[in-house]
Design an enzyme around this catalytic site. Structure first.
Site, PDB file in Angstrom:
ATOM      1  CB  SER A   1     -15.607 -10.653   7.051  1.00 23.12           C
ATOM      2  OG  SER A   1     -16.252 -11.430   7.915  1.00 23.12           O
TER       3      SER A   1
ATOM      4  CG  ASN B   1     -24.973  -5.673  13.984  1.00 22.83           C
ATOM      5  OD1 ASN B   1     -24.424  -6.454  13.125  1.00 22.83           O
ATOM      6  ND2 ASN B   1     -26.214  -5.224  13.722  1.00 22.83           N
TER       7      ASN B   1
ATOM      8  CB  THR C   1      17.438  25.346  11.209  1.00 26.22           C
ATOM      9  OG1 THR C   1      18.080  26.350  10.808  1.00 26.22           O
ATOM     10  CG2 THR C   1      17.345  25.367  12.545  1.00 26.22           C
ATOM     11  CG  HIS C   2      15.989  26.202   7.095  1.00 25.70           C
ATOM     12  ND1 HIS C   2      14.909  26.598   6.601  1.00 25.70           N
ATOM     13  CD2 HIS C   2      16.025  27.179   8.310  1.00 25.70           C
ATOM     14  CE1 HIS C   2      14.212  27.676   7.390  1.00 25.70           C
ATOM     15  NE2 HIS C   2      15.079  28.097   8.468  1.00 25.70           N
TER      16      HIS C   2
ATOM     17  CB  SER D   1      23.596  -2.866  -4.956  1.00 25.71           C
ATOM     18  OG  SER D   1      23.839  -3.084  -6.422  1.00 25.71           O
TER      19      SER D   1
ATOM     20  CE  LYS E   1      23.823   1.880  -3.950  1.00 23.48           C
ATOM     21  NZ  LYS E   1      23.398   3.153  -3.610  1.00 23.48           N
TER      22      LYS E   1
ATOM     23  CG  ASN F   1      21.802   0.120  -0.847  1.00 27.10           C
ATOM     24  OD1 ASN F   1      22.495   0.998  -1.027  1.00 27.10           O
ATOM     25  ND2 ASN F   1      21.388  -0.909  -1.839  1.00 27.10           N
TER      26      ASN F   1
ATOM     27  CD  GLU G   1      16.898   3.355   1.616  1.00 29.69           C
ATOM     28  OE1 GLU G   1      17.597   4.122   0.837  1.00 29.69           O
ATOM     29  OE2 GLU G   1      16.803   1.958   1.206  1.00 29.69           O
TER      30      GLU G   1
ATOM     31  CD  GLN H   1     -17.692  -8.368   6.405  1.00 29.27           C
ATOM     32  OE1 GLN H   1     -18.521  -8.729   7.004  1.00 29.27           O
ATOM     33  NE2 GLN H   1     -17.410  -8.791   5.167  1.00 29.27           N
TER      34      GLN H   1
HETATM   35  N1  ARG Z   1     -18.731  -9.805   9.591  1.00 31.65           N
HETATM   36  C1  ARG Z   1     -19.240  -8.701  10.174  1.00 31.65           C
HETATM   37  C2  ARG Z   1     -18.475  -7.584  10.322  1.00 31.65           C
HETATM   38  O1  ARG Z   1     -17.363  -7.544  10.330  1.00 31.65           O
HETATM   39  C3  ARG Z   1     -20.023  -8.968  11.189  1.00 31.65           C
HETATM   40  C4  ARG Z   1     -21.350  -8.366  11.643  1.00 31.65           C
HETATM   41  C5  ARG Z   1     -22.389  -8.630  10.776  1.00 31.65           C
HETATM   42  N2  ARG Z   1     -23.751  -7.990  11.051  1.00 31.65           N
HETATM   43  C6  ARG Z   1     -24.666  -8.166  10.136  1.00 31.65           C
HETATM   44  N3  ARG Z   1     -25.894  -7.562  10.505  1.00 31.65           N
HETATM   45  N4  ARG Z   1     -24.375  -8.381   8.841  1.00 31.65           N
HETATM   46  O2  ARG Z   1     -18.773  -6.206  10.562  1.00 31.65           O
END
Ligand code: ARG
Length: 465
Positions: free
Chosen positions: A29, A116, A161-162, A283, A289, A291, A296, A328
Protein backbone atom coordinates in the site's frame (compact mmCIF):
# COMPACT_ATOMS: atom_id res chain seq x y z
CA UNK A 1 9.83 3.89 -5.54
CA UNK A 2 12.75 1.46 -5.70
CA UNK A 3 12.72 -2.31 -5.76
CA UNK A 4 16.37 -3.11 -5.34
CA UNK A 5 18.13 -4.20 -3.33
CA UNK A 6 15.18 -5.96 -1.63
CA UNK A 7 15.22 -4.98 2.04
CA UNK A 8 14.47 -7.65 4.57
CA UNK A 9 10.82 -7.88 5.57
CA UNK A 10 10.09 -6.98 9.18
CA UNK A 11 7.83 -10.03 9.53
CA UNK A 12 9.91 -12.61 7.63
CA UNK A 13 10.84 -14.74 10.69
CA UNK A 14 8.26 -17.52 10.19
CA UNK A 15 8.52 -17.59 6.39
CA UNK A 16 10.72 -20.00 4.43
CA UNK A 17 10.05 -18.81 0.90
CA UNK A 18 10.29 -15.25 -0.39
CA UNK A 19 7.10 -13.42 -1.38
CA UNK A 20 6.16 -13.73 -5.02
CA UNK A 21 7.11 -10.45 -6.69
CA UNK A 22 3.63 -9.84 -8.05
CA UNK A 23 1.99 -10.69 -4.72
CA UNK A 24 4.36 -8.30 -3.04
CA UNK A 25 3.36 -5.44 -5.33
CA UNK A 26 -0.30 -6.46 -5.18
CA UNK A 27 -0.49 -6.42 -1.40
CA UNK A 28 1.63 -3.30 -0.89
CA UNK A 29 0.00 0.00 0.00
CA UNK A 30 3.05 2.23 0.19
CA UNK A 31 2.30 3.90 -3.10
CA UNK A 32 -0.73 5.56 -1.61
CA UNK A 33 -0.33 5.35 2.16
CA UNK A 34 3.05 7.17 2.14
CA UNK A 35 0.81 10.21 2.21
CA UNK A 36 0.23 9.43 5.90
CA UNK A 37 3.92 9.74 6.79
CA UNK A 38 3.63 12.77 9.07
CA UNK A 39 0.80 11.19 11.06
CA UNK A 40 2.66 7.90 11.28
CA UNK A 41 5.67 9.74 12.70
CA UNK A 42 3.52 11.83 15.03
CA UNK A 43 1.91 8.63 16.38
CA UNK A 44 5.28 6.92 16.78
CA UNK A 45 6.77 9.85 18.67
CA UNK A 46 3.84 9.82 21.10
CA UNK A 47 4.05 6.03 21.46
CA UNK A 48 7.81 6.14 22.21
CA UNK A 49 7.30 8.98 24.67
CA UNK A 50 4.66 6.94 26.51
CA UNK A 51 6.84 3.79 26.47
CA UNK A 52 9.69 5.72 28.08
CA UNK A 53 7.47 7.34 30.67
CA UNK A 54 6.33 3.82 31.64
CA UNK A 55 9.90 2.55 31.86
CA UNK A 56 9.44 0.26 28.85
CA UNK A 57 12.07 2.21 26.91
CA UNK A 58 15.02 4.06 28.42
CA UNK A 59 15.22 7.79 27.97
CA UNK A 60 18.24 7.58 25.65
CA UNK A 61 16.35 5.03 23.52
CA UNK A 62 13.36 7.35 23.39
CA UNK A 63 15.50 10.32 22.43
CA UNK A 64 17.26 8.38 19.69
CA UNK A 65 13.92 7.21 18.30
CA UNK A 66 12.40 10.68 18.31
CA UNK A 67 15.46 12.25 16.74
CA UNK A 68 15.63 9.52 14.13
CA UNK A 69 11.94 9.91 13.26
CA UNK A 70 12.27 13.65 12.89
CA UNK A 71 15.22 13.15 10.60
CA UNK A 72 13.21 10.73 8.49
CA UNK A 73 10.42 13.27 8.30
CA UNK A 74 12.84 15.90 7.00
CA UNK A 75 14.21 13.46 4.47
CA UNK A 76 10.75 12.58 3.21
CA UNK A 77 9.88 16.25 2.93
CA UNK A 78 13.10 16.94 1.07
CA UNK A 79 12.28 14.14 -1.39
CA UNK A 80 15.30 12.26 -0.12
CA UNK A 81 13.60 9.07 1.07
CA UNK A 82 13.61 5.79 -0.75
CA UNK A 83 10.14 4.23 -0.51
CA UNK A 84 10.29 0.50 -1.03
CA UNK A 85 7.43 -1.71 -2.23
CA UNK A 86 9.15 -4.67 -0.58
CA UNK A 87 8.53 -2.94 2.75
CA UNK A 88 4.84 -2.92 1.92
CA UNK A 89 3.50 0.17 3.61
CA UNK A 90 4.31 3.53 5.13
CA UNK A 91 4.66 2.02 8.60
CA UNK A 92 7.32 -0.55 7.76
CA UNK A 93 9.18 1.81 5.44
CA UNK A 94 9.59 4.32 8.23
CA UNK A 95 10.38 1.75 10.92
CA UNK A 96 12.96 0.06 8.75
CA UNK A 97 14.60 3.41 7.91
CA UNK A 98 14.66 4.22 11.61
CA UNK A 99 16.50 1.04 12.52
CA UNK A 100 18.87 1.59 9.65
CA UNK A 101 19.68 5.03 10.96
CA UNK A 102 19.76 4.56 14.78
CA UNK A 103 20.37 0.83 15.16
CA UNK A 104 18.84 -1.40 17.83
CA UNK A 105 16.76 1.26 19.57
CA UNK A 106 14.74 1.48 16.33
CA UNK A 107 13.74 -2.14 16.73
CA UNK A 108 12.12 -1.33 20.07
CA UNK A 109 9.67 1.26 18.71
CA UNK A 110 7.08 -1.38 17.82
CA UNK A 111 6.92 -2.69 21.42
CA UNK A 112 3.32 -2.92 22.56
CA UNK A 113 2.00 -1.86 19.18
CA UNK A 114 0.79 -3.42 15.95
CA UNK A 115 0.31 -2.00 12.49
CA UNK A 116 -3.36 -2.60 13.11
CA UNK A 117 -3.71 0.02 15.82
CA UNK A 118 -1.03 2.10 14.12
CA UNK A 119 -2.84 2.43 10.81
CA UNK A 120 -6.19 3.09 12.46
CA UNK A 121 -4.50 5.88 14.44
CA UNK A 122 -2.82 7.34 11.37
CA UNK A 123 -6.07 7.59 9.44
CA UNK A 124 -7.84 9.19 12.36
CA UNK A 125 -5.07 11.77 12.77
CA UNK A 126 -5.15 12.50 9.06
CA UNK A 127 -8.94 12.74 8.90
CA UNK A 128 -9.05 14.97 11.96
CA UNK A 129 -6.87 17.51 10.13
CA UNK A 130 -8.84 17.17 6.92
CA UNK A 131 -12.10 17.76 8.74
CA UNK A 132 -10.72 21.03 10.10
CA UNK A 133 -9.58 22.14 6.65
CA UNK A 134 -12.91 21.15 5.12
CA UNK A 135 -14.93 22.98 7.75
CA UNK A 136 -12.91 26.11 7.01
CA UNK A 137 -13.50 25.64 3.29
CA UNK A 138 -17.26 25.37 3.85
CA UNK A 139 -17.08 28.49 6.00
CA UNK A 140 -15.36 30.42 3.22
CA UNK A 141 -18.08 29.44 0.79
CA UNK A 142 -20.75 30.45 3.29
CA UNK A 143 -19.08 33.82 3.80
CA UNK A 144 -19.07 34.40 0.03
CA UNK A 145 -22.78 33.54 -0.04
CA UNK A 146 -23.56 36.00 2.75
CA UNK A 147 -21.85 38.81 0.88
CA UNK A 148 -23.65 37.99 -2.34
CA UNK A 149 -27.00 37.62 -0.57
CA UNK A 150 -26.57 41.05 1.02
CA UNK A 151 -25.94 42.56 -2.44
CA UNK A 152 -28.95 40.83 -3.92
CA UNK A 153 -31.45 41.07 -1.07
CA UNK A 154 -33.83 43.15 -3.21
CA UNK A 155 -33.27 41.38 -6.54
CA UNK A 156 -36.37 39.50 -7.67
CA UNK A 157 -36.47 36.30 -9.69
CA UNK A 158 -39.13 33.63 -10.08
CA UNK A 159 -39.07 30.94 -7.44
CA UNK A 160 -39.78 27.51 -8.88
CA UNK A 161 -41.50 24.31 -7.94
CA UNK A 162 -41.34 21.53 -10.54
CA UNK A 163 -39.10 23.98 -12.42
CA UNK A 164 -42.28 25.91 -13.21
CA UNK A 165 -42.66 29.48 -12.05
CA UNK A 166 -44.26 29.40 -8.61
CA UNK A 167 -43.90 32.68 -6.69
CA UNK A 168 -41.46 35.57 -6.84
CA UNK A 169 -38.54 35.34 -4.46
CA UNK A 170 -35.58 37.52 -3.73
CA UNK A 171 -32.23 36.28 -4.97
CA UNK A 172 -30.73 36.99 -1.55
CA UNK A 173 -33.28 34.64 -0.03
CA UNK A 174 -32.50 31.99 -2.62
CA UNK A 175 -28.78 32.23 -1.87
CA UNK A 176 -29.46 31.98 1.85
CA UNK A 177 -31.14 28.62 1.24
CA UNK A 178 -27.74 27.36 0.08
CA UNK A 179 -26.15 28.94 3.11
CA UNK A 180 -28.42 26.92 5.41
CA UNK A 181 -27.67 23.64 3.65
CA UNK A 182 -23.97 24.31 4.00
CA UNK A 183 -24.37 25.17 7.65
CA UNK A 184 -25.80 21.68 8.26
CA UNK A 185 -22.92 20.23 6.24
CA UNK A 186 -20.44 22.04 8.45
CA UNK A 187 -22.23 20.70 11.54
CA UNK A 188 -22.08 17.17 10.13
CA UNK A 189 -18.32 17.50 9.66
CA UNK A 190 -17.95 18.79 13.22
CA UNK A 191 -20.06 15.94 14.52
CA UNK A 192 -17.99 13.42 12.57
CA UNK A 193 -14.87 14.92 14.17
CA UNK A 194 -16.12 13.90 17.64
CA UNK A 195 -16.16 10.22 16.70
CA UNK A 196 -12.93 10.41 14.69
CA UNK A 197 -11.10 11.90 17.64
CA UNK A 198 -10.79 8.65 19.63
CA UNK A 199 -7.47 6.80 19.88
CA UNK A 200 -6.93 3.19 18.77
CA UNK A 201 -3.28 2.93 19.95
CA UNK A 202 -2.82 0.34 22.67
CA UNK A 203 -5.31 -2.02 21.03
CA UNK A 204 -2.20 -3.52 19.40
CA UNK A 205 -3.07 -6.34 16.99
CA UNK A 206 -6.54 -6.89 18.44
CA UNK A 207 -6.51 -7.87 22.12
CA UNK A 208 -4.38 -5.19 23.76
CA UNK A 209 -0.83 -5.69 24.96
CA UNK A 210 0.99 -7.29 27.91
CA UNK A 211 3.17 -4.19 28.52
CA UNK A 212 2.18 -1.71 31.24
CA UNK A 213 1.18 1.00 28.76
CA UNK A 214 -0.57 4.27 29.59
CA UNK A 215 -3.14 4.86 26.88
CA UNK A 216 -4.41 8.03 28.50
CA UNK A 217 -0.98 9.57 28.18
CA UNK A 218 -0.64 8.63 24.50
CA UNK A 219 -4.13 9.98 23.81
CA UNK A 220 -3.27 13.22 25.54
CA UNK A 221 -0.01 13.56 23.62
CA UNK A 222 -1.86 13.15 20.33
CA UNK A 223 -4.76 15.43 21.27
CA UNK A 224 -7.31 12.61 21.17
CA UNK A 225 -10.41 12.98 23.30
CA UNK A 226 -9.89 9.54 24.87
CA UNK A 227 -8.54 6.04 24.16
CA UNK A 228 -10.98 3.72 22.37
CA UNK A 229 -12.88 1.56 24.85
CA UNK A 230 -12.55 -1.77 23.09
CA UNK A 231 -9.43 -3.08 21.38
CA UNK A 232 -11.24 -5.29 18.85
CA UNK A 233 -13.47 -2.44 17.80
CA UNK A 234 -10.57 0.02 17.71
CA UNK A 235 -8.51 -1.87 15.14
CA UNK A 236 -11.32 -3.05 12.94
CA UNK A 237 -14.16 -0.64 12.42
CA UNK A 238 -13.99 2.05 9.80
CA UNK A 239 -17.42 3.48 10.55
CA UNK A 240 -15.82 6.88 11.18
CA UNK A 241 -14.50 6.82 7.61
CA UNK A 242 -17.91 5.82 6.26
CA UNK A 243 -19.50 8.57 8.29
CA UNK A 244 -17.11 11.11 6.80
CA UNK A 245 -17.83 9.77 3.37
CA UNK A 246 -21.57 10.10 4.00
CA UNK A 247 -21.20 13.69 5.19
CA UNK A 248 -19.04 14.38 2.13
CA UNK A 249 -21.68 12.83 -0.13
CA UNK A 250 -24.43 14.99 1.31
CA UNK A 251 -22.23 18.06 0.89
CA UNK A 252 -21.49 17.14 -2.73
CA UNK A 253 -25.18 16.49 -3.31
CA UNK A 254 -25.79 20.07 -2.22
CA UNK A 255 -23.01 21.40 -4.42
CA UNK A 256 -24.37 19.42 -7.37
CA UNK A 257 -27.82 20.98 -6.95
CA UNK A 258 -26.30 24.44 -6.68
CA UNK A 259 -24.13 23.73 -9.73
CA UNK A 260 -27.17 22.64 -11.69
CA UNK A 261 -28.89 25.95 -10.97
CA UNK A 262 -25.84 27.93 -12.06
CA UNK A 263 -25.72 25.89 -15.27
CA UNK A 264 -29.40 26.39 -16.03
CA UNK A 265 -29.39 30.06 -15.09
CA UNK A 266 -26.41 30.86 -17.27
CA UNK A 267 -28.02 29.28 -20.35
CA UNK A 268 -29.32 31.55 -23.09
CA UNK A 269 -32.82 30.25 -22.36
CA UNK A 270 -32.77 31.55 -18.78
CA UNK A 271 -30.06 34.19 -18.93
CA UNK A 272 -30.43 34.96 -15.20
CA UNK A 273 -26.73 35.11 -14.49
CA UNK A 274 -23.41 35.48 -16.16
CA UNK A 275 -20.44 33.53 -14.89
CA UNK A 276 -17.18 35.37 -15.39
CA UNK A 277 -14.92 34.01 -18.12
CA UNK A 278 -12.45 32.52 -15.66
CA UNK A 279 -14.99 29.87 -14.63
CA UNK A 280 -15.99 28.91 -18.15
CA UNK A 281 -14.30 27.51 -21.21
CA UNK A 282 -14.93 27.76 -24.90
CA UNK A 283 -15.56 25.14 -27.53
CA UNK A 284 -12.90 24.06 -30.00
CA UNK A 285 -15.45 24.02 -32.82
CA UNK A 286 -18.31 26.38 -31.91
CA UNK A 287 -16.93 29.91 -31.61
CA UNK A 288 -20.00 31.30 -29.83
CA UNK A 289 -19.79 28.91 -26.88
CA UNK A 290 -19.04 29.78 -23.29
CA UNK A 291 -19.53 26.66 -21.24
CA UNK A 292 -20.03 26.57 -17.46
CA UNK A 293 -17.34 23.92 -17.03
CA UNK A 294 -16.62 24.54 -13.37
CA UNK A 295 -20.14 23.87 -12.06
CA UNK A 296 -20.50 21.00 -14.54
CA UNK A 297 -17.34 19.37 -13.27
CA UNK A 298 -18.43 19.72 -9.66
CA UNK A 299 -21.78 18.19 -10.57
CA UNK A 300 -19.85 15.35 -12.21
CA UNK A 301 -17.50 14.81 -9.29
CA UNK A 302 -20.49 14.13 -7.08
CA UNK A 303 -20.64 10.73 -8.76
CA UNK A 304 -17.25 9.58 -7.55
CA UNK A 305 -17.88 10.84 -4.00
CA UNK A 306 -21.13 8.85 -3.82
CA UNK A 307 -19.23 5.90 -5.31
CA UNK A 308 -16.65 6.07 -2.53
CA UNK A 309 -19.41 5.96 0.09
CA UNK A 310 -20.87 2.81 -1.41
CA UNK A 311 -17.35 1.42 -1.81
CA UNK A 312 -16.50 1.93 1.84
CA UNK A 313 -19.82 0.55 3.06
CA UNK A 314 -19.31 -2.53 0.93
CA UNK A 315 -15.71 -2.84 2.10
CA UNK A 316 -16.87 -2.99 5.71
CA UNK A 317 -19.95 -5.11 5.13
CA UNK A 318 -19.80 -8.59 6.69
CA UNK A 319 -16.20 -8.28 7.84
CA UNK A 320 -15.70 -10.49 10.88
CA UNK A 321 -13.77 -9.05 13.83
CA UNK A 322 -11.10 -7.88 14.04
CA UNK A 323 -8.64 -6.33 11.53
CA UNK A 324 -8.73 -7.72 8.00
CA UNK A 325 -6.55 -6.72 5.09
CA UNK A 326 -9.71 -5.54 3.33
CA UNK A 327 -9.34 -2.37 5.34
CA UNK A 328 -6.25 -1.37 3.43
CA UNK A 329 -8.72 -0.44 0.71
CA UNK A 330 -10.14 2.39 2.82
CA UNK A 331 -7.41 4.89 2.00
CA UNK A 332 -7.71 5.69 -1.68
CA UNK A 333 -11.44 6.48 -1.52
CA UNK A 334 -10.90 8.56 1.58
CA UNK A 335 -8.04 10.55 0.09
CA UNK A 336 -9.92 11.06 -3.14
CA UNK A 337 -13.04 12.20 -1.28
CA UNK A 338 -11.15 14.75 0.79
CA UNK A 339 -9.16 16.06 -2.19
CA UNK A 340 -12.12 16.49 -4.48
CA UNK A 341 -14.28 17.98 -1.78
CA UNK A 342 -11.61 20.53 -0.91
CA UNK A 343 -11.14 21.44 -4.55
CA UNK A 344 -14.87 21.77 -5.18
CA UNK A 345 -15.42 23.96 -2.13
CA UNK A 346 -12.47 26.20 -2.97
CA UNK A 347 -13.53 26.80 -6.55
CA UNK A 348 -17.16 27.30 -5.51
CA UNK A 349 -16.21 29.98 -3.00
CA UNK A 350 -14.24 31.79 -5.69
CA UNK A 351 -17.07 31.45 -8.19
CA UNK A 352 -19.76 33.13 -6.06
CA UNK A 353 -18.40 36.68 -6.35
CA UNK A 354 -17.87 36.01 -10.08
CA UNK A 355 -21.63 35.67 -10.63
CA UNK A 356 -23.29 38.67 -12.25
CA UNK A 357 -27.06 38.84 -11.94
CA UNK A 358 -28.98 39.89 -15.00
CA UNK A 359 -31.74 41.50 -13.00
CA UNK A 360 -33.87 42.46 -15.99
CA UNK A 361 -34.01 38.88 -17.24
CA UNK A 362 -34.88 37.64 -13.75
CA UNK A 363 -37.64 40.23 -13.46
CA UNK A 364 -39.04 39.51 -16.86
CA UNK A 365 -39.19 35.80 -16.09
CA UNK A 366 -40.97 36.52 -12.83
CA UNK A 367 -43.53 38.62 -14.71
CA UNK A 368 -44.27 35.70 -16.97
CA UNK A 369 -45.81 32.60 -15.43
CA UNK A 370 -48.37 34.29 -13.12
CA UNK A 371 -45.99 34.32 -10.18
CA UNK A 372 -48.34 36.52 -8.13
CA UNK A 373 -51.41 34.28 -8.51
CA UNK A 374 -51.16 33.14 -4.88
CA UNK A 375 -50.96 36.78 -3.81
CA UNK A 376 -54.28 37.44 -5.57
CA UNK A 377 -55.85 34.45 -3.81
CA UNK A 378 -54.51 35.69 -0.45
CA UNK A 379 -55.95 39.15 -1.26
CA UNK A 380 -59.41 37.62 -1.82
CA UNK A 381 -59.13 35.71 1.44
CA UNK A 382 -58.36 38.97 3.23
CA UNK A 383 -61.59 40.31 1.67
CA UNK A 384 -63.50 37.44 3.30
CA UNK A 385 -63.52 34.71 0.63
CA UNK A 386 -62.68 31.11 1.72
CA UNK A 387 -59.25 30.08 0.33
CA UNK A 388 -60.61 27.25 -1.87
CA UNK A 389 -63.04 29.62 -3.58
CA UNK A 390 -60.31 32.21 -4.02
CA UNK A 391 -58.10 29.52 -5.60
CA UNK A 392 -60.87 28.80 -8.10
CA UNK A 393 -61.42 32.48 -8.94
CA UNK A 394 -57.73 33.10 -9.54
CA UNK A 395 -57.50 29.94 -11.63
CA UNK A 396 -60.10 31.43 -13.98
CA UNK A 397 -58.22 34.74 -14.12
CA UNK A 398 -55.01 32.89 -14.99
CA UNK A 399 -56.76 30.93 -17.74
CA UNK A 400 -57.91 34.26 -19.17
CA UNK A 401 -54.39 35.66 -18.92
CA UNK A 402 -52.94 32.62 -20.69
CA UNK A 403 -55.42 33.06 -23.54
CA UNK A 404 -54.72 36.80 -23.74
CA UNK A 405 -50.98 36.56 -23.21
CA UNK A 406 -51.09 38.94 -20.26
CA UNK A 407 -49.99 38.79 -16.63
CA UNK A 408 -52.50 39.41 -13.82
CA UNK A 409 -50.89 42.79 -13.14
CA UNK A 410 -51.47 43.73 -16.76
CA UNK A 411 -55.26 43.29 -16.59
CA UNK A 412 -57.59 46.21 -16.03
CA UNK A 413 -59.59 46.60 -12.83
CA UNK A 414 -62.75 45.96 -14.84
CA UNK A 415 -61.38 42.70 -16.19
CA UNK A 416 -60.35 41.58 -12.71
CA UNK A 417 -63.68 42.58 -11.22
CA UNK A 418 -65.26 40.25 -13.77
CA UNK A 419 -63.76 37.35 -11.77
CA UNK A 420 -64.79 38.69 -8.35
CA UNK A 421 -66.69 41.82 -7.41
CA UNK A 422 -64.67 42.11 -4.21
CA UNK A 423 -61.55 43.10 -6.15
CA UNK A 424 -60.77 46.80 -5.74
CA UNK A 425 -58.00 49.01 -7.06
CA UNK A 426 -55.86 48.18 -4.02
CA UNK A 427 -55.28 44.84 -5.79
CA UNK A 428 -52.47 46.19 -7.93
CA UNK A 429 -50.07 46.63 -5.06
CA UNK A 430 -50.33 42.92 -4.24
CA UNK A 431 -49.91 41.95 -7.87
CA UNK A 432 -46.55 43.67 -8.22
CA UNK A 433 -43.42 41.63 -7.69
CA UNK A 434 -42.20 43.97 -4.95
CA UNK A 435 -45.56 43.78 -3.18
CA UNK A 436 -45.49 39.99 -3.39
CA UNK A 437 -42.03 39.49 -1.88
CA UNK A 438 -42.30 42.19 0.76
CA UNK A 439 -45.60 40.73 1.98
CA UNK A 440 -43.80 37.54 3.05
CA UNK A 441 -42.39 39.34 5.99
CA UNK A 442 -41.82 36.79 8.74
CA UNK A 443 -38.80 34.85 9.87
CA UNK A 444 -37.78 32.52 7.04
CA UNK A 445 -39.76 34.51 4.46
CA UNK A 446 -38.46 36.05 1.24
CA UNK A 447 -39.05 39.77 2.04
CA UNK A 448 -35.87 41.85 1.61
CA UNK A 449 -36.05 42.95 5.27
CA UNK A 450 -36.10 39.30 6.30
CA UNK A 451 -33.14 38.52 4.07
CA UNK A 452 -31.11 41.25 5.74
CA UNK A 453 -32.18 39.98 9.16
CA UNK A 454 -31.29 36.38 8.22
CA UNK A 455 -27.85 37.50 7.02
CA UNK A 456 -27.25 39.37 10.28
CA UNK A 457 -28.21 36.30 12.33
CA UNK A 458 -26.05 34.09 10.13
CA UNK A 459 -23.02 36.30 10.70
CA UNK A 460 -23.52 35.93 14.44
CA UNK A 461 -23.90 32.14 14.09
CA UNK A 462 -20.63 31.95 12.18
CA UNK A 463 -18.93 34.09 14.80
CA UNK A 464 -18.21 36.78 12.19
CA UNK A 465 -19.88 39.43 14.35
N1 ARG B 1 -1.15 -1.42 5.16
C1 ARG B 1 -2.05 -1.92 6.13
C2 ARG B 1 -3.41 -1.19 6.03
O1 ARG B 1 -3.46 -0.20 5.39
C3 ARG B 1 -1.51 -1.71 7.50
C4 ARG B 1 -2.00 -2.71 8.49
C5 ARG B 1 -1.53 -4.05 8.11
N2 ARG B 1 -1.76 -5.01 9.13
C6 ARG B 1 -1.63 -6.31 8.92
N3 ARG B 1 -1.84 -7.09 9.89
N4 ARG B 1 -1.31 -6.77 7.72
O2 ARG B 1 -4.40 -1.61 6.56
Amino acid sequence: MSDSPAPEKLWSGRFNEPTDAFVEAFTASVEFDQRLYQYDIQGSIAHATMLASQGILTEPERDAIIQGLKQIRSRIEAGDFNWSVALEDVHMNIESALTESIGDAGKKLHTGRSRNDQVATDIRLWLRDELGTLRDAVLRLQTALLDKAAQEAETILPGFTHLQTAQPVTFGHHLMAWFEMLERDRERLADCHRRVNVMPLGAAALAGTTYPIDRHLTAELLGFERPAENSLDAVSDRDFAIEFSAAASILMMHLSRFSEELIIWSSAQFGFIELSDSFCTGSSIMPQKKNPDVPELIRGKTGRIFGHLIGLLTLMKSQPLAYNKDNQEDKEPLFDTADNLKGSLKVFAEMIPAITCRKEAMREAAMRGFATATDLADYLVRKGMPFRDAHEVVGKAVAFGVAEGRDLSEMSLQELKGFSGTIGDDVFQVLTLEGSVSARNHIGGTAPDQVHAAIARARVRLGLE
